[in-house]
Design an enzyme around this catalytic site. Structure first.
Site, mmCIF file in Angstrom:
data_model
loop_
_atom_site.group_PDB
_atom_site.id
_atom_site.type_symbol
_atom_site.label_atom_id
_atom_site.label_comp_id
_atom_site.label_asym_id
_atom_site.label_seq_id
_atom_site.Cartn_x
_atom_site.Cartn_y
_atom_site.Cartn_z
ATOM 1 N N SER A 168 0.829 -1.199 0.000
ATOM 2 C CA SER A 168 0.000 0.000 0.000
ATOM 3 C C SER A 168 0.869 1.257 0.000
ATOM 4 C CB SER A 168 -0.951 -0.049 1.210
ATOM 5 O OG SER A 168 -1.883 1.002 1.175
ATOM 6 N N ASP A 342 -9.894 -5.114 -4.062
ATOM 7 C CA ASP A 342 -9.147 -4.118 -3.300
ATOM 8 C C ASP A 342 -9.825 -2.761 -3.484
ATOM 9 O OD1 ASP A 342 -7.291 -2.270 -2.289
ATOM 10 O OD2 ASP A 342 -5.592 -3.507 -2.887
ATOM 11 N N HIS A 373 -7.648 -5.367 0.408
ATOM 12 C CA HIS A 373 -6.413 -4.599 0.577
ATOM 13 C C HIS A 373 -5.585 -5.057 1.773
ATOM 14 C CE1 HIS A 373 -4.054 -1.006 -0.412
ATOM 15 N NE2 HIS A 373 -3.970 -0.751 0.875
#
Length: 398
Positions: A168, A342, A373
């Protein structure tokens, strides 16, 4: 009367905790290094001072019971996402978490902690209760923290290059580093990006959409929330997680709602027994400007530096509009790992990113359609679904 209430509260607390396995209680309270050592893995903390005075806690697992520490091991740096810390790669335990898997496979594993989280919450001269301390976004994490980490690790290990794994925001800061300091391409053997985040045109997270709509400047954030940072979990938060999220708690599943609304829904990969441990370590703290910077990216649809407003932009950038990050500078071999469900790094945005990066060697879509995610680090089946592939790729470039 106060004494009676105190005794009653203590009895209730003991009654709740007696239903929880002692390892869960202990793991919720241990720090990242404590978790590694508890499960028999060597752990080190190195305090690194950045070029602008922040003191970062850089964590290291140089080996494992299966592969003891030794010179010359391949080096890998793991970098966490938003509101997270090194603990994200550790807290799910030896059978699941990436640190243990890499250490067992013979890697010298280093785990970064960005400025502002619980392990990197100090500065040489600034007090962490002041706005000056928190005057940074992920631009500074990428342009200062990560390059300084890489320099420190290579100097310590004697290696000339390492492999990078980001999740991320841990991928976002990599793009920033390479855009600002392309020299670091020669220090990266390969970059492995989990849930790669740059563009966020197709985000489905209500939280991110709310930020982009209402809290996209520092002034708006201060007016609405009265804060310029997000604090890490406190002892009260940890106990709350133990009380509400343990196995047998009547509303245990509610403990996943916030995560699902950010990351996407996927109840089949939630290890419900480990929820108190997750809540004990996450969130780990961050600057409000980090969230604001993401919100600005959603609004502008451009991956660029922090927008301070026209006046300050002219002073900082010599332009009323922030400069774009230069993806052409990301020359290191890059591998992208993403998923269909996601809500932050949507497939369409990952594809846009892939087209702009000049040296993508592989794009891997996780086979499970519901994979979200946060499943990249916490899913029950993250090893067969993702990490086995990642480890094979790391070995190919070691």
């Amino acid at each position: 009367m106060k004494q009676v209430l105190l005794v009653f509260a203590t009895l209730v607390l003991v009654g709740v905790n007696s239903q929880i396995h002692p390892d869960i209680i202990e793991d919720a309270h241990l720090d990242a290094l404590g978790l590694l050592r508890k499960y028999g893995y060597p752990a080190e903390e190195h305090i690194l001072e950045t070029d602008d005075g922040y003191l970062l806690g850089l964590h290291r697992c140089p080996g494992s019971p299966m592969s003891p520490p030794a010179p010359g091991k391949p080096v890998v740096l793991l970098q966490h996402g938003m509101l997270s810390s090194s603990a994200d790669y550790i807290l799910m335990g030896p059978q699941t978490s990436l640190v243990y898997m890499l250490a067992d496979a013979g890697y010298d594993v280093w785990i970064g902690n960005a400025r502002g989280n619980r392990y990197s919450n100090r500065h040489r001269t600034r007090n962490n209760s002041t706005q000056q301390f928190w005057d940074f976004s992920w631009h500074e994490v990428g342009s200062i923290d990560v390059p300084n980490m890489i320099d420190f690790i290579l100097a310590r290990t004697g290696e000339t290059a390492l492999q990078y794994v980001g999740h991320s925001q841990g991928t976002t800061v990599f793009w920033v580093m390479m855009s600002q300091h392309p020299y670091y391409n020669r220090r990266i053997k390969s970059a492995h990006m989990l849930a790669p985040a740059a563009y966020m045109h197709h985000t489905r997270s209500p939280y991110v959409i709310f930020l982009a709509t209402f809290l996209h400047t520092t002034e708006l954030m201060l007016q609405m929330m009265g804060t310029y940072y997000f604090a890490p979990t406190s002892e009260m938060d940890i106990q709350g997680g133990l009380d509400r999220c343990h196995d047998g708690a009547p509303f245990q599943q509610m403990c996943t709602i916030n995560t699902f609304l950010i990351a996407g829904f996927n109840s089949q990969e939630v290890n419900y027994t480990m929820l108190p441990v997750i809540h004990g370590h996450s969130p780990a703290g961050a600057s409000a400007n980090q969230m604001i910077h993401h919100a600005q990216t959603v609004r502008s649809r451009i991956f660029r530096q922090f927008d301070h407003g026209a006046t300050i932009n002219m002073i900082r950038y010599g332009s009323m509009i922030p400069p774009r990050y230069n993806f052409d500078n990301v020359q290191a071999p890059t591998l992208l790992y993403h998923s269909t469900n996601d809500w932050l790094a949507a497939p369409e945005d990952v594809e846009l990113l892939r087209r702009e990066l000049p040296n993508v060697h592989k794009t891997y879509l996780v086979s499970q359609r519901e994979f979200n995610h946060m499943d990249f680090i916490w899913a029950i089946n993250v090893r067969p679904l993702l990490y086995d592939e990642l480890l094979a790729d790391l070995r190919a470039y070691a």
